[in-house]
Scaffold this active site. Structure first.
Site, PDB file in Angstrom:
ATOM      1  N   GLY A   1       0.846  -1.186   0.000  1.00  0.00           N
ATOM      2  CA  GLY A   1       0.000   0.000   0.000  1.00  0.00           C
ATOM      3  C   GLY A   1       0.871   1.221   0.000  1.00  0.00           C
ATOM      4  O   GLY A   1       2.102   1.124  -0.001  1.00  0.00           O
TER       5      GLY A   1
ATOM      6  N   PHE B   1       1.351   3.202   2.324  1.00  0.00           N
ATOM      7  CA  PHE B   1       2.073   3.311   3.574  1.00  0.00           C
ATOM      8  C   PHE B   1       3.288   2.402   3.581  1.00  0.00           C
ATOM      9  O   PHE B   1       4.267   2.665   4.258  1.00  0.00           O
ATOM     10  CB  PHE B   1       1.130   2.928   4.727  1.00  0.00           C
ATOM     11  CG  PHE B   1       1.712   3.128   6.091  1.00  0.00           C
ATOM     12  CD1 PHE B   1       1.709   4.377   6.676  1.00  0.00           C
ATOM     13  CD2 PHE B   1       2.251   2.061   6.789  1.00  0.00           C
ATOM     14  CE1 PHE B   1       2.240   4.563   7.936  1.00  0.00           C
ATOM     15  CE2 PHE B   1       2.779   2.245   8.054  1.00  0.00           C
ATOM     16  CZ  PHE B   1       2.778   3.495   8.633  1.00  0.00           C
ATOM     17  N   GLY B   2       3.243   1.334   2.841  1.00  0.00           N
ATOM     18  CA  GLY B   2       4.348   0.392   2.823  1.00  0.00           C
ATOM     19  C   GLY B   2       3.837  -1.013   2.621  1.00  0.00           C
ATOM     20  O   GLY B   2       2.729  -1.217   2.127  1.00  0.00           O
TER      21      GLY B   2
ATOM     22  N   LYS C   1       2.239  -3.526   9.267  1.00  0.00           N
ATOM     23  CA  LYS C   1       2.484  -2.598   8.165  1.00  0.00           C
ATOM     24  C   LYS C   1       3.837  -1.971   8.385  1.00  0.00           C
ATOM     25  O   LYS C   1       4.098  -1.415   9.443  1.00  0.00           O
ATOM     26  CB  LYS C   1       1.429  -1.495   8.151  1.00  0.00           C
ATOM     27  CG  LYS C   1       0.069  -2.005   7.830  1.00  0.00           C
ATOM     28  CD  LYS C   1      -0.903  -0.874   7.639  1.00  0.00           C
ATOM     29  CE  LYS C   1      -2.286  -1.468   7.450  1.00  0.00           C
ATOM     30  NZ  LYS C   1      -3.281  -0.455   7.187  1.00  0.00           N
TER      31      LYS C   1
ATOM     32  N   ASP D   1     -10.892   8.091   3.332  1.00  0.00           N
ATOM     33  CA  ASP D   1     -10.571   7.108   2.297  1.00  0.00           C
ATOM     34  C   ASP D   1     -11.445   5.873   2.424  1.00  0.00           C
ATOM     35  O   ASP D   1     -10.962   4.754   2.486  1.00  0.00           O
ATOM     36  CB  ASP D   1      -9.088   6.746   2.381  1.00  0.00           C
ATOM     37  CG  ASP D   1      -8.585   6.179   1.066  1.00  0.00           C
ATOM     38  OD1 ASP D   1      -9.306   6.304   0.054  1.00  0.00           O
ATOM     39  OD2 ASP D   1      -7.488   5.602   1.053  1.00  0.00           O
TER      40      ASP D   1
END
Ligand SMILES: *[C@@H]1O[C@H](CO)[C@@H](O)[C@H](O)[C@H]1NC(C)=O
Ligand SMILES: *[C@@H]1O[C@H](CO)[C@@H](O)[C@H](O)[C@H]1NC(C)=O
Ligand SMILES: *[C@@H]1O[C@H](CO)[C@@H](O)[C@H](O)[C@H]1NC(C)=O
Ligand SMILES: *[C@@H]1O[C@H](CO)[C@@H](O)[C@H](O)[C@H]1NC(C)=O
Ligand SMILES: *[C@@H]1O[C@H](CO)[C@@H](O)[C@H](O)[C@H]1NC(C)=O
Ligand SMILES: *[C@@H]1O[C@H](CO)[C@@H](O)[C@H](O)[C@H]1NC(C)=O
Ligand SMILES: *[C@@H]1O[C@H](CO)[C@@H](O)[C@H](O)[C@H]1NC(C)=O
Length: 676
Positions: free
Chosen positions: A365, A367-368, A385, A482
Site C-alpha cells: 500500500g 504506507f508500505g 504494516k 478514504d
C-alpha cells in the site's frame, strides 16, 4: 448509552453473569450459558490447554513438532436427564474455533466437543484427540463430535479432514467431509460450529460456517437416540491433541444450552452434588394441597430473585455510567495501558514475520508493505504494516498515533501496537482472515463464495455504525477520508472492519486530494472534495454511499458498460434506474433474487441519499444508521439526480481514471493503504 468498549464489556459480563444466575432458576432444568470470551472462573483447564486473552488454546504452542493433549471443561454439571419424568434434554451449542499451523504440512490431530460424566476428562495425544487414553477406552464414557485433521487408520478415519460423531470410542459412528460445504478446517480461518441435538427427532446435526450465520444445511446429520448416553449429570467441554505436529487448536467463544425439560417448577430440589452450583433439577409439578405452601414460597423466590438482580443491575449500570462520565473528562491517553496497543520491539516483529520474508507479504500500500506476523508467544496472528518512509517527526507521529490508538469500535480494525525503531515505523493490526470487501465482492464466481444478502446488509450497517462512531461519538472527531471497499476488511465472521482510519491525516497533512489521488479512489470522492480539497464528514458520507451501492449492485464505482467502451458511473446508473421507476433492477444479478426487496430498496435509496452531489442534502451517519436499522424513516430522494456546477474542471478525465482503476484490479489490494 455510549459506554466505551472496556466498560461495556464489564457491563455485559455482569449481565451474562446475571443471566447465568437467573435463567436456571426460572427455567428449572433448562440451562444456558454463554462465554463471549473465556475467563478462568467457570472453567477447568487440563493437560496442555491454556487461556490467553480470553481465548482457550487446547494444545501446546510450540514451533517444533510436539505431542500434546489438553482439554477445557465447564465446571457446572449439566442436567441431561430427569429420572423423575424420564425426560432427556435436547441441547444446542455454538462455538468458534480455529486450527492454525506454524509449520504447514505438519497437520494433526484435531479437536472435539464432548459431553462426559467426568469433570476430569483428559486423554492421550494423537488419535485419541485428548479424549481418552488407550487404557481407558472401555472405561470412559463420552459423546463427542470430532473435528479431525489427520487420517488415523487405527480408528477407521475416512480421510485427513472430517467431522464425526463418536460415542464411547474414537471409531466414529458417522463422518462427513466439511469441504463439501466449502469449509477448509486447515485454512486457519475462524470457523463457527453449531451442534444441535433434538431428542424428539432423535437427530444430531453439526453445521459450520466462516460467518456467524448458520447455514441451512448441516455438514453432518446423524439419526441417533442419545437418551441412553445422556446421564443425569454431565460435563461439557473441548479436547484436542497433536502428535508430532505444530497444530494449534483455539476456541474463541462458546455458548451452550439445554432445553426440553418442563418449564418452571417452583419447588427446589437440593441435590447430592457437592458444589452449590446453579443447576437445579426439575421435579414433577404436582400441585396438591400438601405442598402448596412450598409452591407459594418457591414462586416468591422465583419472582423476587430476578427482581432483586434487576435492581442490582440497574444500580450497577447507573454507577458505571456515572463513573465513566467522570473518567471521560480525563483526556490523557496512555499508550501503555494494559489493554490498549503496546510498543513492540523491532526484534519481536522481525521474528514474527520471519525477518520480513517475502512469503509473508499480504499486500502493498501507499504506507508500505503489509506482512502476516505469527507470534509464537501468544499463538496469535497479526498484520504488520512496515512504512517505506523514514519518519523524522517521531514525537508528532506518536501523538497522532495515540489518537488512533484510543479509538475502539467493534467495526474497526484494532491497532495492537507500533514500533518506531531503527528509523522504521511499523504498525501492528489485527489480522483479518477474509481479506477486503472488494476482493470478496468481486471474486470470480467459480472461486466460491458469494456474499449473501444478509451479510451484505450487515456490512452496510456495521460500516454505518463505525462511521457514526468516528464522526459523532468519539472524543475527537475523525474523518476517515478514504472509505472504499478495499479499506473495509472482513473478519472471520464477515463482519466489516474499517481499516486505515486516521492514517491519511497521519501521513500527509496538507496535500490536496488530486495531487495524491491514487488508483481506485476516484469513484469514491465527493464532487466538492475534488473541487476544494477539504475532507469533511459529508465527504465521508458520499464515499459510504458509493460503497453501499457497490454492495447492493455488485458493481464497481466506475465500470465499463458491457459490449461498449462507455464508462458508467455507478451513482448515475442507479439514479437513472430510479428515475425510470426500476430501482430494484439495480440489485446484484448474482444474488438471483435472493434478497429482501424492502431492504434492497432501502439500501439503494440510502446509497443515493448519501451520494447526493449536494453535500447539504446528504444525511449524517447517525441518521443513516437509524434508517438502516428501521428507527428512522427513509429520506426523500429526488427523482432526478441534482446537478451541481463548479467553475473549474476536474483535472482528470474519466478515461484516465479508468485506466488507473484497471491497474487497481490487478494489484493485490489486501490491506492496501491509499492516501486521499
Ligand atoms: C460461573 O461462575 C459463577 C461463580 O462461580 C457462577 O455463579 C456461575 O453460575 C457460573 N456460570 C456458569 C455458566 O457455569
Ligand atoms: C468434579 O466433580 C466432583 C464431584 O463429582 C467435585 O467434587 C469436584 O470439585 C469437581 N471438580 C471441579 C474442578 O469442578
Ligand atoms: C421412567 O422409567 C422407569 C424405568 O423405565 C419407569 O419405571 C418409570 O415409571 C418411568 N417414569 C415415568 C414418570 O415415566
Ligand atoms: C491413561 O490415563 C491414566 C489416568 O489419567 C494415566 O494414569 C495413564 O498413565 C494413562 N495411560 C496412558 C497410556 O497414557
Ligand atoms: C438437522 O437437519 C435436518 C436437515 O436440514 C433438519 O430437517 C433437522 O430438523 C435438523 N435437526 C436438528 C436437531 O437441528
Ligand atoms: C443422594 O444421596 C442419597 C443418600 O445419600 C442416595 O441414596 C441417592 O442415590 C443420592 N442421589 C444421587 C442423585 O446421587
Ligand atoms: C399429593 O401428592 C402426594 C405425593 O406426590 C400424593 O401422595 C398425595 O396423594 C397427593 N395428594 C392429593 C390430594 O392429590
Amino acid at each position: 448509552m455510549n459506554l466505551p468498549p472496556r466498560k461495556l464489556l464489564v457491563f455485559l459480563s455482569f449481565f451474562f453473569f446475571l443471566e447465568c444466575l437467573i435463567l436456571p432458576t426460572t427455567l428449572a432444568g433448562n440451562l444456558k450459558f454463554d462465554f463471549p470470551s473465556f475467563t478462568l472462573r467457570n472453567l477447568t483447564l487440563l493437560g496442555d490447554s491454556y487461556l490467553r486473552n480470553g481465548v482457550v488454546g487446547l494444545t501446546r504452542e510450540l514451533g517444533v513438532p510436539s505431542s500434546s493433549s489438553g482439554s477445557v471443561i465447564c465446571n457446572t454439571p449439566i442436567t441431561f436427564f430427569d429420572p423423575e419424568t424420564n425426560i432427556t434434554a435436547s441441547f444446542s451449542t455454538r462455538f468458534s474455533f480455529s486450527i492454525n499451523n506454524i509449520n504447514p504440512n505438519s497437520y494433526g490431530d484435531g479437536l472435539t466437543f464432548f459431553l462426559s460424566p467426568d469433570n476430569q476428562t483428559l486423554g492421550s495425544p494423537g488419535g485419541y484427540l485428548g479424549l481418552v487414553n488407550s487404557s481407558q477406552l472401555t472405561k470412559n464414557k463420552f459423546v463427542a463430535v470430532e473435528i479431525d485433521t489427520r487420517l488415523d487408520s487405527h480408528f477407521d478415519d475416512p480421510n485427513e479432514h472430517h467431522v464425526g460423531l463418536d460415542i464411547d470410542s474414537l471409531n466414529s459412528i458417522k463422518t462427513a467431509d466439511p469441504t463439501l460445504r466449502g469449509i477448509d478446517l486447515k485454512s486457519g480461518n475462524l470457523i463457527t460450529a453449531w451442534i444441535d441435538y433434538k431428542n424428539d427427532q432423535k437427530n444430531l446435526n453439526v453445521s459450520m460456517s466462516y460467518s456467524s450465520f448458520k447455514p441451512a444445511k448441516p455438514i453432518l446429520s446423524v439419526k441417533i437416540d442419545l437418551s441412553s448416553y445422556l446421564k443425569e449429570f454431565m460435563y461439557v467441554g473441548f479436547s484436542a491433541s497433536t502428535e508430532g505436529s505444530t497444530e494449534l487448536h483455539l476456541i474463541e467463544d462458546w455458548s451452550f444450552q439445554t432445553f426440553g425439560f418442563r418449564p418452571a417448577r417452583p419447588r427446589f430440589h437440593p441435590h447430592n452434588v457437592s458444589d452449590n452450583s446453579v443447576t437445579v433439577t426439575p421435579v414433577i409439578p404436582v400441585s396438591n394441597s400438601t405442598n402448596k405452601h412450598h409452591n407459594n414460597l418457591g414462586l416468591g423466590l422465583v419472582i423476587a430473585g430476578p427482581a432483586f438482580f434487576c435492581i442490582v443491575f440497574v444500580v450497577f449500570g447507573w454507577v458505571s455510567v456515572k463513573k465513566w462520565k467522570e473518567t471521560k473528562t480525563d483526556k490523557s491517553f496512555k499508550p501503555e495501558l494494559l489493554t490498549g496497543p503496546r510498543e513492540f520491539s523491532y526484534k519481536e516483529l522481525k521474528s514474527a514475520t520471519k525477518g520480513f520474508h517475502s512469503s509473508r507479504i499480504l499486500g502493498h500500500g501507499a504506507f508500505g508493505t503489509v506482512y502476516k506476523a505469527f507470534f509464537l508467544g501468544s499463538g496469535t496472528i497479526s498484520a504488520v504494516k512496515r512504512s517505506k518512509h523514514t519518519h523524522e517527526g517521531k514525537t508528532e507521529f506518536l501523538a497522532e498515533l495515540s489518537i488512533i490508538a484510543s479509538l475502539r469500535h467493534k467495526n474497526l480494525v484494532q491497532l495492537q501496537g507500533w514500533c518506531a525503531e531503527k528509523g522504521e515505523l511499523l504498525l501492528v493490526y489485527e489480522f483479518m482472515p477474509n481479506g477486503s470487501l472488494d476482493e470478496v465482492l468481486y471474486q470470480e464466481p467459480e472461486q466460491g463464495m458469494l456474499l449473501k444478502w444478509s451479510q451484505r446488509y450487515n456490512i452496510a450497517m456495521g460500516t454505518a455504525s463505525v462511521l457514526t462512531y468516528l464522526h459523532q461519538e468519539c472524543e475527537q472527531q475523525v474523518i476517515h477520508r478514504d472509505i472504499k471497499t478495499s479499506n473495509i476488511l472482513l473478519d472471520g465472521n464477515f463482519n466489516p472492519r474499517l481499516g486505515d482510519f486516521g492514517l491519511a491525516r497521519l501521513m500527509e497533512h496538507d496535500k490536496s486530494p488530486v495531487s495524491t489521488l491514487t488508483a481506485g479512489t476516484m469513484g469514491y470522492l465527493a464532487p466538492e472534495y475534488l473541487q476544494f480539497g477539504k475532507a469533511t464528514e459529508k465527504t465521508d458520507v458520499f464515499s459510504y454511499g458509493v460503497v453501499i451501492l457497490e454492495v447492493a449492485c455488485g458493481r464497481r464505482p466506475i465500470e465499463k458498460e458491457p459490449n461498449s467502451q462507455k464508462m458508467v458511473n455507478l451513482v448515475d446508473w442507479v439514479w437513472g434506474l430510479y428515475s425510470e421507476g426500476k430501482l430494484i433492477e439495480a440489485a446484484d444479478k448474482r444474488l438471483n433474487g435472493e434478497f429482501k426487496e424492502e431492504e434492497m430498496r432501502k439500501l439503494l435509496l440510502v446509497g443515493l441519499s448519501c451520494a447526493n452531489p449536494d453535500c447539504m442534502e446528504r444525511p449524517l451517519m447517525r441518521r443513516v444508521l437509524q434508517i438502516l436499522n428501521g428507527e428512522a424513516e427513509l429520506l426523500v430522494v429526488p427523482k432526478m439526480k441534482p446537478c451541481l456546477t463548479f467553475s473549474c474542471s476536474i483535472p482528470l478525465s474519466l478515461e484516465e481514471i479508468v485506466s488507473d482503476s484497471e491497474e487497481q484490479t490487478t494489484a493485490s489490494p489486501l490491506y492496501e493503504l491509499k492516501i486521499a
